[in-house]
Scaffold this motif. Structure first.
Motif, PDB file in Angstrom:
ATOM      1  N   LEU A   1       0.834  -1.209   0.000  1.00  0.00           N
ATOM      2  CA  LEU A   1       0.000   0.000   0.000  1.00  0.00           C
ATOM      3  C   LEU A   1       0.867   1.256   0.000  1.00  0.00           C
ATOM      4  O   LEU A   1       0.576   2.226  -0.706  1.00  0.00           O
ATOM      5  N   ARG A   2       1.937   1.240   0.780  1.00  0.00           N
ATOM      6  CA  ARG A   2       2.804   2.419   0.851  1.00  0.00           C
ATOM      7  C   ARG A   2       3.544   2.629  -0.471  1.00  0.00           C
ATOM      8  O   ARG A   2       3.816   3.758  -0.863  1.00  0.00           O
ATOM      9  N   ILE A   3       3.850   1.519  -1.157  1.00  0.00           N
ATOM     10  CA  ILE A   3       4.494   1.655  -2.466  1.00  0.00           C
ATOM     11  C   ILE A   3       3.507   2.255  -3.472  1.00  0.00           C
ATOM     12  O   ILE A   3       3.849   3.138  -4.256  1.00  0.00           O
ATOM     13  N   ILE A   4       2.256   1.794  -3.420  1.00  0.00           N
ATOM     14  CA  ILE A   4       1.246   2.332  -4.342  1.00  0.00           C
ATOM     15  C   ILE A   4       1.076   3.840  -4.103  1.00  0.00           C
ATOM     16  O   ILE A   4       1.012   4.641  -5.037  1.00  0.00           O
ATOM     17  N   ALA A   5       1.049   4.234  -2.826  1.00  0.00           N
ATOM     18  CA  ALA A   5       0.873   5.651  -2.519  1.00  0.00           C
ATOM     19  C   ALA A   5       2.107   6.467  -2.897  1.00  0.00           C
ATOM     20  O   ALA A   5       2.018   7.681  -3.053  1.00  0.00           O
TER      21      ALA A   5
ATOM     22  N   GLY B   1     -15.487   5.141  -7.670  1.00  0.00           N
ATOM     23  CA  GLY B   1     -14.217   5.167  -6.953  1.00  0.00           C
ATOM     24  C   GLY B   1     -13.508   3.830  -7.008  1.00  0.00           C
ATOM     25  O   GLY B   1     -14.043   2.842  -7.512  1.00  0.00           O
ATOM     26  N   MET B   2     -12.287   3.813  -6.518  1.00  0.00           N
ATOM     27  CA  MET B   2     -11.514   2.573  -6.453  1.00  0.00           C
ATOM     28  C   MET B   2     -11.002   2.395  -5.037  1.00  0.00           C
ATOM     29  O   MET B   2     -10.729   3.373  -4.343  1.00  0.00           O
ATOM     30  N   ILE B   3     -10.875   1.137  -4.630  1.00  0.00           N
ATOM     31  CA  ILE B   3     -10.400   0.854  -3.271  1.00  0.00           C
ATOM     32  C   ILE B   3      -9.341  -0.240  -3.327  1.00  0.00           C
ATOM     33  O   ILE B   3      -9.512  -1.239  -4.026  1.00  0.00           O
ATOM     34  N   VAL B   4      -8.236  -0.016  -2.656  1.00  0.00           N
ATOM     35  CA  VAL B   4      -7.290  -1.092  -2.395  1.00  0.00           C
ATOM     36  C   VAL B   4      -7.186  -1.194  -0.887  1.00  0.00           C
ATOM     37  O   VAL B   4      -6.788  -0.238  -0.227  1.00  0.00           O
TER      38      VAL B   4
END
Lengths: 221, 202
Positions: free
Chosen positions: B45-49, B178-181
């Motif tokens: 998640l932190r990489i995606i952000a 919207g999108m959710i991960v």
């Protein structure tokens, strides 16, 4: 951006008492000098501006370690870094610096004239020292922000920040003190060192936040 | 808008945590990332952000338009911490994030009502219980609009009723395009969500 400034000021007043810590430290340093140096009024008034500047410089460094660390601990720093596209990170850092300065350092400048009386300084000298502090201390905060950003991940980063930042603040100290002396000692100029001091603040106002932003962006983990 | 990850790899302290992760997420879709502790869900998640550098692979947001040129600008990141100040009241915290991130679909009071915290907005954030803090942090997702929600254990500390309400909120967000991960080891109750299992051989 204004909301960030208001938030940090509010936090400073409510949660930390950071302003009071700095002022009390400043008071402690200045109040002990006459006891150490002895009751030589001439000597005290001669070293007065330098002692005020050194006291203010050290008091400035006190609260710097919390500048980003508090935001890091509760996760706000991640969101401030993520907001880079809307609110440029360097600008965010600049606003945080200004809020820190207004909340923690400005009280020192306000207290300086009173503490100048302890040092038997004449009114003109007190005024000049307070003015140079007003113009020069933002530079210390800007340099300190870069140090605080580098040490943000370290749990006991306070001392490291002081060691990192202190050498860089020496030019500010030199021109601040020489401008203060220039106002009272006749052959010495006041305006030239004062203008260099102002230039240092403006220069570091750009360099400090930009380098702090760079350090913060690469320091997240 | 489309979020694409290809052959993504992440590392922590020089050691590879995962590699070869790939997915594509269209508007209205949700991705639930599951796996045992230490399998790299939070790291992903932190990489995606964009808060951590990726070790390898490709990550991009297609058709974000002028409003959302990068993933960082298009996402809400809800991490383990709530990013709220304990000394400020709940409303002050939310107002700050709304002013900083730009206003969204609902106002501060309305968002608090939505997460079931209506009427306690004047309390300092530090006085709230763990579950209430989490709900206040969820209200933060509503006060500013972002198409992509990155949620790290979003339901930690929530009771059953709040979980159900949050599932409804996530469905609504997806329905609105919207999108959710979300990284979790508890079922989140999002219907039709894709699943990505991490930390398994092969």
């Amino acid at each position: 951006m204004w909301s960030l400034f208001a938030r940090d000021i509010r936090l400073n007043i409510r949660a930390g008492g950071g302003a009071l810590t700095g002022v009390i430290f400043f008071l402690a340093v200045i109040a002990t000098i006459p006891f150490g140096v002895g009751p030589d009024l001439k000597l005290l008034s001669r070293i007065g501006p330098a002692i005020l500047w050194i006291g203010a410089l050290l008091a400035c460094l006190l609260g710097l370690d919390r500048l980003f660390q508090a935001d890091r601990e509760d996760g706000s720093l991640d969101l401030l870094v993520l907001g880079n596209d809307r609110n440029m990170l360097a600008l965010t850092v600049l606003v945080k610096c200004l809020a820190h300065w207004a909340g923690s350092v400005l009280p020192l400048v306000v207290a300086a004239p009173l503490l100048g009386l302890f040092m038997n300084m004449e009114p003109l000298g007190i005024g000049a020292t307070a003015l140079t502090l007003l113009v020069g201390t933002p530079a210390i905060t800007f340099i300190g922000a870069a140090g605080a950003a580098v040490a943000v991940a370290l749990p006991r980063g306070g001392l490291l920040i002081s060691v990192l930042v202190l050498p860089l603040t020496i030019p500010v100290l030199i021109f601040g003190v020489s401008a203060s002396y220039g106002a009272t000692a006749d052959p010495d100029p006041f305006l030239q060192p004062f203008l260099i001091l102002a230039a240092l603040t403006l220069f570091l106002g750009v360099l400090g936040p930009a380098s702090a932003a760079l350090a913060l962006r690469h320091g997240t983990d | 808008m489309r979020l694409i990850a290809e052959n993504l790899g992440g590392e922590r302290g020089g050691e590879a945590v995962f590699s070869g992760i790939g997915f594509a997420l269209d508007q209205g879709q949700a991705l639930v990332v599951t796996g045992p502790n230490g399998s790299g869900k939070s790291t992903l998640l932190r990489i995606i952000a964009g808060l951590l550098p990726k070790a390898e692979g490709r990550l991009l947001l297609e058709n974000g338009g002028d409003d959302f040129p990068s993933i960082a600008s298009a996402c809400h990141y809800l991490g383990h911490q709530n990013a709220m100040k304990t000394a400020l009241s709940v409303v002050e915290n939310l107002r700050f994030w709304r002013d900083f991130n730009g206003s969204g679909d609902s106002g501060v009071e309305e968002a608090l009502e939505t997460v079931g915290l209506g009427g306690i907005g004047h309390l300092p954030f530090g006085y709230l219980s763990t579950g209430q803090r989490r709900r206040a942090a969820i209200a933060k997702l509503l006060v500013s609009h972002r198409p992509l929600w990155l949620l790290d254990e979003p339901t930690a500390g929530l009771d059953k009723a709040s979980e159900a309400r949050f599932a409804g909120l996530m469905m609504k967000h997806c329905m609105a395009g919207g999108m959710i991960v979300a990284a979790t080891h508890l079922p989140l109750g999002i219907e039709g969500a894709k699943e990505l299992r991490m930390g398994e051989a092969g």
